[in-house]
Scaffold this active site. Structure first.
Site, PDB file in Angstrom:
ATOM      1  N   LYS A   1      23.192  -8.459  -9.918  1.00 24.62           N
ATOM      2  CA  LYS A   1      23.856  -7.330 -10.558  1.00 24.62           C
ATOM      3  C   LYS A   1      25.320  -7.288 -10.124  1.00 24.62           C
ATOM      4  O   LYS A   1      25.619  -7.107  -8.945  1.00 24.62           O
ATOM      5  CB  LYS A   1      23.208  -5.999 -10.168  1.00 24.62           C
ATOM      6  CG  LYS A   1      23.830  -4.828 -10.950  1.00 24.62           C
ATOM      7  CD  LYS A   1      23.411  -3.471 -10.429  1.00 24.62           C
ATOM      8  CE  LYS A   1      24.337  -2.945  -9.371  1.00 24.62           C
ATOM      9  NZ  LYS A   1      25.688  -2.594  -9.839  1.00 24.62           N
TER      10      LYS A   1
ATOM     11  N   THR B   1      29.075  -0.165   3.847  1.00 27.40           N
ATOM     12  CA  THR B   1      28.120  -0.013   4.940  1.00 27.40           C
ATOM     13  C   THR B   1      27.095   1.074   4.621  1.00 27.40           C
ATOM     14  O   THR B   1      25.911   0.936   4.934  1.00 27.40           O
ATOM     15  CB  THR B   1      28.866   0.290   6.247  1.00 27.40           C
ATOM     16  OG1 THR B   1      29.620  -0.882   6.609  1.00 27.40           O
ATOM     17  CG2 THR B   1      27.916   0.604   7.385  1.00 27.40           C
TER      18      THR B   1
ATOM     19  N   GLY C   1      24.602  -0.400   2.355  1.00 27.60           N
ATOM     20  CA  GLY C   1      23.870  -1.403   3.125  1.00 27.60           C
ATOM     21  C   GLY C   1      22.794  -0.777   3.986  1.00 27.60           C
ATOM     22  O   GLY C   1      21.673  -1.280   4.090  1.00 27.60           O
TER      23      GLY C   1
ATOM     24  N   GLU D   1      26.523  -7.980   3.767  1.00 21.83           N
ATOM     25  CA  GLU D   1      27.927  -8.234   4.103  1.00 21.83           C
ATOM     26  C   GLU D   1      28.648  -6.955   3.743  1.00 21.83           C
ATOM     27  O   GLU D   1      28.826  -6.638   2.573  1.00 21.83           O
ATOM     28  CB  GLU D   1      28.427  -9.450   3.323  1.00 21.83           C
ATOM     29  CG  GLU D   1      29.610 -10.117   3.964  1.00 21.83           C
ATOM     30  CD  GLU D   1      30.900  -9.554   3.449  1.00 21.83           C
ATOM     31  OE1 GLU D   1      31.370  -8.559   4.057  1.00 21.83           O
ATOM     32  OE2 GLU D   1      31.424 -10.054   2.460  1.00 21.83           O
TER      33      GLU D   1
ATOM     34  N   CYS E   1      36.949  -6.618   2.155  1.00 22.15           N
ATOM     35  CA  CYS E   1      36.131  -6.147   3.274  1.00 22.15           C
ATOM     36  C   CYS E   1      36.663  -6.650   4.594  1.00 22.15           C
ATOM     37  O   CYS E   1      36.574  -5.970   5.604  1.00 22.15           O
ATOM     38  CB  CYS E   1      34.680  -6.562   3.081  1.00 22.15           C
ATOM     39  SG  CYS E   1      34.516  -8.286   2.635  1.00 22.15           S
TER      40      CYS E   1
ATOM     41  N   GLU F   1      37.374   2.777   7.056  1.00 19.64           N
ATOM     42  CA  GLU F   1      37.840   1.789   6.099  1.00 19.64           C
ATOM     43  C   GLU F   1      38.489   2.507   4.922  1.00 19.64           C
ATOM     44  O   GLU F   1      37.866   3.356   4.290  1.00 19.64           O
ATOM     45  CB  GLU F   1      36.637   0.960   5.637  1.00 19.64           C
ATOM     46  CG  GLU F   1      37.001  -0.220   4.788  1.00 19.64           C
ATOM     47  CD  GLU F   1      35.792  -1.079   4.439  1.00 19.64           C
ATOM     48  OE1 GLU F   1      34.686  -0.531   4.309  1.00 19.64           O
ATOM     49  OE2 GLU F   1      35.963  -2.297   4.280  1.00 19.64           O
TER      50      GLU F   1
END
Lengths: 780, 333
Positions: free
Chosen positions: A190, A243, A246, A263, A297, A392
């Site tokens: 996807k 994150t 994730g 990742e 990233c 981030e």
């Protein structure tokens, strides 16, 4: 403007790349796309708009996949997989090679479409994204070719669900699909909803390259589609993205026995020492934080400059920022393009506006009147406590602070939850090679930044995720060992009410920080032999004992820096001391478990200790063949502190087989002994005590796996949890591990033959180490 | 879409060298500064290698930039078989570097090269041939190209060329001083040569192809600027490696540093190896991005080239007519 006027002003004029071919391709597809399933485009369903972020124009209508679409895609992939795997390495290599060639033939079309869809400068999509994606397919065509000869014990996982982000849509697709296909898997991928178009073009090209139907399936849509893939009957999930997502995927896949690679985000340090080539370090930042508008990233987003030269460095950096050109991404003379979507632009704008701390410098470049653009920004004078220093931003915003010494630079660099990449600049090779291994990062660039290659493993530590993409290391994420798994039956403690056989009580305690410690809770449980005899009492450790053990383990971090030779000596010595007490351990095992297998188990333990003593100084990294004058070292580093729930069924061999590889390769361990038969482990700490093993390297707890396992899995200062317990803990351990995204290695209720080859080998080496790729370009 | 920062430079009457900037005066040799200079070859090469992909000028802009390149050329002949006739031809080409009809079409009438560069023996001829054009004559000097003739003779040679009418002197440094790290000797030599030039501007040829490392190039650049060089120049054109983008980046960063610390703008001249119009565009964008627009004028930038002009002429004709051109359609030097 006349030639004479330009002659006097010497401006750059417009240098647009034509979008005509890409627009024609979109139009040729009717401007509407269904999912690509089982070798063909399905009819478009409910669609959403895919826009060009630089202009706001609608490029195409893309389908929001339904559950039925995902099911159909997974079904097609499942059906195609056996035949694809059976095609053999060479057969798959030919197809991957054909994909690479096809992409090269349509390189400009891919680049232009990527820039239209994503907003990145055409220079980047043309010179970086597309060539790297092509290279990935060539490289993995080679891996397919070599698989049978070089990885004879590995086989495909099956169907891989893959979810890629919007910042490098085609490149991340290549990183996911190439190794999966090479190893004989089929995929359901996807793309991100902002950037689906190059994935659809790629599907079209694969069709022309002769990829069998069902091998590659592309489903489009938002996060809901991603969730459907995560919930689907797949064998592996590979995710690149935030994150936060994730973490959710870690939880959602817990206990399902799936392969998982993540990742995730980063806040990568960019360290400049005062002996660096300052101009080159400044120029490097252009490629670190203004590459792809900072939506990278591994962007070097956290600038750490040595204090004495900081002002001079900042002055040069601001001057360089003044020369950045921001604007139409299709212009061949543009450095910074558009932010991928107005939503993302609002996030960046909000984060910077909410944090006025520090000195903000915005590059004085005029922004285009429309489209999602954000000016290159430098924020100096921050401290680690500043939110912008920790979070981030995922935009063209560089935050900066100073340091005094190399040690402080390392400390500041590692003062983060992330650990994806790091950059350091110095002309001193001693300093560079000293600092690089100390940085908590999966990738380190010395005097360079954002270098990538298919041969160089890429991936993070800490909350930047786990798993590697690229190189030999990347293949383990798409293969599993051959063999048929067997179920593990629970091993239960024996009951009894007998009296102790030995006259003098021997108190088994916990072993923490090199000392015997009473359990914090003050409880023990009796341990009986098979005929009910009371063999002794085992301490019942609780969460505070875990806390203490982890602190002791982390205090022993110097173990990671000892030499392999030194660790080998100690492991041999442990074996020697165990051998001296072999008879005693053999009878202890016999008493605990019944039968007469104790002597053989002790002998197996001694052999295993020898095996890991042997490996302690032999686990070499690789110098990978990257296309650069320089080396990329894929180094094997210890994972850190590993918590181990030891196998229940082999009281001593299980402990030795799991602890020995961990410490041989430089990790510290908190081991929870076999739940039913703990006393062999508590005897064993006496062996450790007499073998020169530094305090805290191995800590041994006894108690309930079911109680201690989840606490270990949730502990934020543990780097990995391995569970070989016969209790059903795999799911809860994987779920709880999401807190700090620690690595997990769980048995999923499957047995392992500890006495045989399964009880040692590559799986242990891989689990006990992380690959850190250190790029060292050279040349004088 | 107008996204340019406006050009802050004072645009001068184009084509005329040695305008309004204060001249680089000699400063004391600062060995600490020299020692601190770093040049990371690999990073510099990456920057140089990616630059052509980062900057592009098209259409009118390309034509204008190519005209700019012409205005910066030191049209050069440095051959053993040079004669008065050959040098007069070269001077004629410097005065009229592009066919008048092409310049007319571009609106660039009056365009000339930056200077003519010859050996000492040909200075008088060149001065005579260029009389009234305003074009300066540059002389290579000091035992060019090796620079190993007796030092007093090298100094005397400068005086002779200045007396013969050269307004610019391209000297060669003693490479040995760089290779031995004898910065004091390099500084002293350069200073004396500068003094011998008097009002004539001095370009210090580093012979970068013989200096071994980019670090040496950076340090030699700095020492020559401290000793009063008006320009630093890559090479004689006689070394096996001459002007390259990495060397250029190293030298112009030294110029930038020198400017940041002293406020003085020193000029840059890449020489040898720049023969294609496209190369010239890359050099211009490198100088524009690293040093700024002010350096895109002939008083601060020159190309030492002989065959570059021919390629630019063909490109300009292509711009005007839309058809690719041929070399024989353009007047030779």
């Amino acid at each position: 403007m006349t030639v004479k006027e330009i002659f006097d002003r010497m401006d750059y004029g417009p240098a647009p790349e034509s979008a005509a071919e890409a627009m024609a391709w979109l139009a040729g597809k009717g401007g509407r796309f269904g999912c690509f399933i089982d070798g063909a485009f399905a009819a478009p369903g409910t669609t959403f708009e895919s826009r060009n972020p630089a202009t706001g124009e609608v490029l195409a209508q893309v389908t929001q996949a339904t559950q039925a679409d995902v099911d159909a895609a997974v079904k097609a992939a499942r059906k195609a997989q056996p035949k694809w795997e059976k095609l053999g390495g060479h057969g798959r290599a030919r197809i991957l090679y054909a994909i690479a060639r096809m992409m090269q033939k349509q390189a400009r079309l891919l680049a232009v479409l990527e820039t239209l869809d994503n907003g990145k400068p055409i220079r980047e999509s043309r010179d970086i994204d597309v060539p790297l994606a092509v290279r990935h397919f060539y490289y993995h065509a080679g891996m397919a070719q070599l698989m049978e000869a070089e990885l004879p014990d590995r086989q495909a996982l099956g169907v891989c669900g893959q979810i890629v982000p919007w910042n490098f849509p085609l490149l991340m697709l290549a990183w996911k699909i190439a190794p999966a296909l090479a190893m004989g898997n089929t995929v359901v991928l996807k793309p991100a909803e902002y950037t689906s178009l190059t994935a659809l073009l790629f599907a079209d090209l694969c069709h022309q390259a002769g990829v069998p139907k069902g091998v590659i399936n592309i489903v489009t849509g938002d996060g809901a589609v991603g969730e459907m893939i995560v919930q689907a009957q797949v064998d592996k999930i590979a995710f690149t993205g935030s994150t936060a997502v994730g973490r959710r995927i870690r939880e959602a896949t817990a206990g399902r026995g799936l392969g998982l690679t993540l990742e995730l985000g980063g806040k990568s340090p960019y360290i400049v020492f005062d002996d660096a080539d300052i101009d080159s370090a400044v120029e490097g930042l252009v490629d670190a934080i203004w590459f792809n508008q900072g939506q990278v990233c591994c962007a070097g987003s956290r600038l750490l400059v040595q204090e004495g030269m900081a002002e001079r460095f900042y002055a040069k950096l601001r001057a360089r920022m003044d020369g950045l050109r921001i604007g139409d991404p299709l212009d061949k003379c543009i450095d910074v393009g558009a932010i991928v979507d107005p939503v993302q632009l609002a996030t960046i704008t909000g984060m910077v506006a909410d944090n006025p701390e520090g000195t903000h410098y915005r590059a004085p470049c005029a922004l285009p009147a429309k489209g999602a653009f954000y000016p290159p920004t430098l924020i100096t004078g921050l401290s680690p406590a500043s939110p912008l220093m920790q979070e981030e931003i995922f935009g063209p915003v560089l935050v900066a602070m100073t340091f005094r010494t190399p040690a402080e630079a390392v400390e500041l660099a590692n003062n983060t939850r992330y650990g994806l990449a790091a950059t350091l600049w110095t002309e001193n090779i001693n300093l560079a090679l000293d600092v690089a291994p100390k940085l908590a990062a999966g990738v380190v660039w010395v005097n360079a930044t954002n270098l990538f290659d298919a041969a160089a493993p890429f991936g993070g530590v800490r909350e930047s995720g786990f798993g590697r993409e690229g190189g030999w290391a990347g293949l383990s994420a798409y293969t599993r060992p051959r063999g048929t798994p067997r179920a593990l039956r629970p091993t239960l403690p024996f009951d009894g009410n007998g009296a102790p056989e030995a006259a003098l009580d021997r108190t088994a305690k916990l072993y923490i920080g090199g000392k015997q410690a009473r359990p914090d809770g003050g409880y023990s449980r009796p341990v009986h032999g098979p005929r009910g005899a009371l063999l002794g009492h085992a301490s019942l450790a609780n969460r505070k004992d875990i806390r203490n053990a982890v602190e002791a383990a982390n205090a022993a971090r110097g173990w990671a820096r000892t030499t392999g030779h030194n660790r080998a000596q100690i492991l041999f010595y442990i074996a020697e001391n165990l051998s001296a007490r072999a008879a005693e351990f053999a009878s202890r095992i016999n008493d605990l478990q019944g039968g007469k297998g104790g002597a053989a188990e002790v002998e197996a333990c001694i052999r295993r200790l020898f095996t890991w003593a042997a490996w302690a100084d032999k686990l070499d990294g690789r110098a990978t063949g990257v296309p650069l004058r320089g080396v990329a070292l894929a180094m094997r580093e210890p994972v850190g502190t590993i918590a181990i729930l030891c196998p229940d069924e082999a009281p001593l061999l299980g402990l030795v087989s799991t602890v020995a590889p961990a410490i041989a390769l430089g990790n510290r361990v908190v081991a929870v002994a076999s739940d039913p038969f703990p006393l062999a482990a508590t005897d064993f700490y006496q062996v450790l005590d007499t073998s020169d093993l530094p305090a805290g390297v191995v800590n041994i707890l006894t108690g309930s796996h079911a109680e201690l396992g989840p606490v270990l899995a949730a502990h934020l200062d543990i780097d990995a949890v391995w569970s070989f317990s016969s209790a059903h803990l795999s799911e809860i351990i994987e779920k709880r591990s999401a807190g700090n995204l620690k690595r997990t290695w769980v048995n999923n209720g499957l047995a392992r033959d500890w006495a045989g080859p399964e009880g040692e080998g590559a799986a242990f080496r891989d689990a006990a180490t992380e690959v850190k790729t250190v790029w060292i370009p050279y040349g004088e | 879409m107008q996204i340019e920062k406006t050009d802050k430079a004072v645009t001068t009457a184009a084509g005329l060298p040695q305008l309004h900037e204060p001249r680089n005066e000699v400063m004391p040799l600062d060995l600490r500064w020299v020692a601190a200079v770093q040049a990371n070859t690999s990073a510099i090469e990456r920057r140089a290698a990616t630059l052509p992909g980062r900057r592009s000028v098209k259409k009118e802009w390309q034509a204008a930039w190519l005209c700019k390149a012409i205005s910066l050329i030191d049209l050069t002949t440095l051959a053993g078989d040079d004669t008065e006739g050959r040098v007069r031809r070269l001077c004629a080409k410097a005065r009229q570097p592009v066919a008048p009809e092409i310049l007319r079409a571009l609106g660039m009438e009056g365009l000339t090269t930056g200077a003519v560069c010859v050996y000492h023996d040909m200075v008088a001829t060149a001065v005579d041939a260029l009389r009234g054009s305003g074009l300066p004559v540059a002389a290579v000097s000091t035992g060019f190209p090796a620079g190993l003739s007796p030092f007093p003779l090298r100094i005397a040679e400068i005086g002779e060329s200045v007396a013969a009418g050269a307004r610019e002197i391209d000297i060669v440094i003693t490479r040995r001083h760089v290779l031995q790290g004898n910065w004091q000797a390099l500084y002293d030599e350069m200073r004396e040569m500068r003094a011998a030039c008097g009002e004539a501007h001095i370009k210090a040829i580093l012979a970068t192809g013989e200096l071994g490392t980019l670090r040496n190039v950076a340090r030699a650049s700095l020492v020559c600027m401290m000793a009063g060089a008006d320009f630093i120049k890559t090479s004689t054109g006689k070394e096996s490696v001459n002007a390259t983008l990495p060397v250029t980046l190293t030298m112009i960063r030294a110029i930038r540093d020198y400017h940041a610390r002293t406020g003085i703008k020193v000029g840059y001249k890449p020489a040898g190896g720049i023969s294609k119009a496209k190369d010239a565009l890359v050099y211009l964008s490198l100088v524009k991005d690293e040093l700024g627009d002010r350096w895109l004028q002939p008083d601060l930038l020159r190309f030492g080239a002989s065959s570059l002009l021919g390629d630019i002429e063909r490109q300009l004709e292509h711009h005007v007519t839309g058809a690719y051109s041929a070399g024989w359609r353009h007047a030779m030097a």
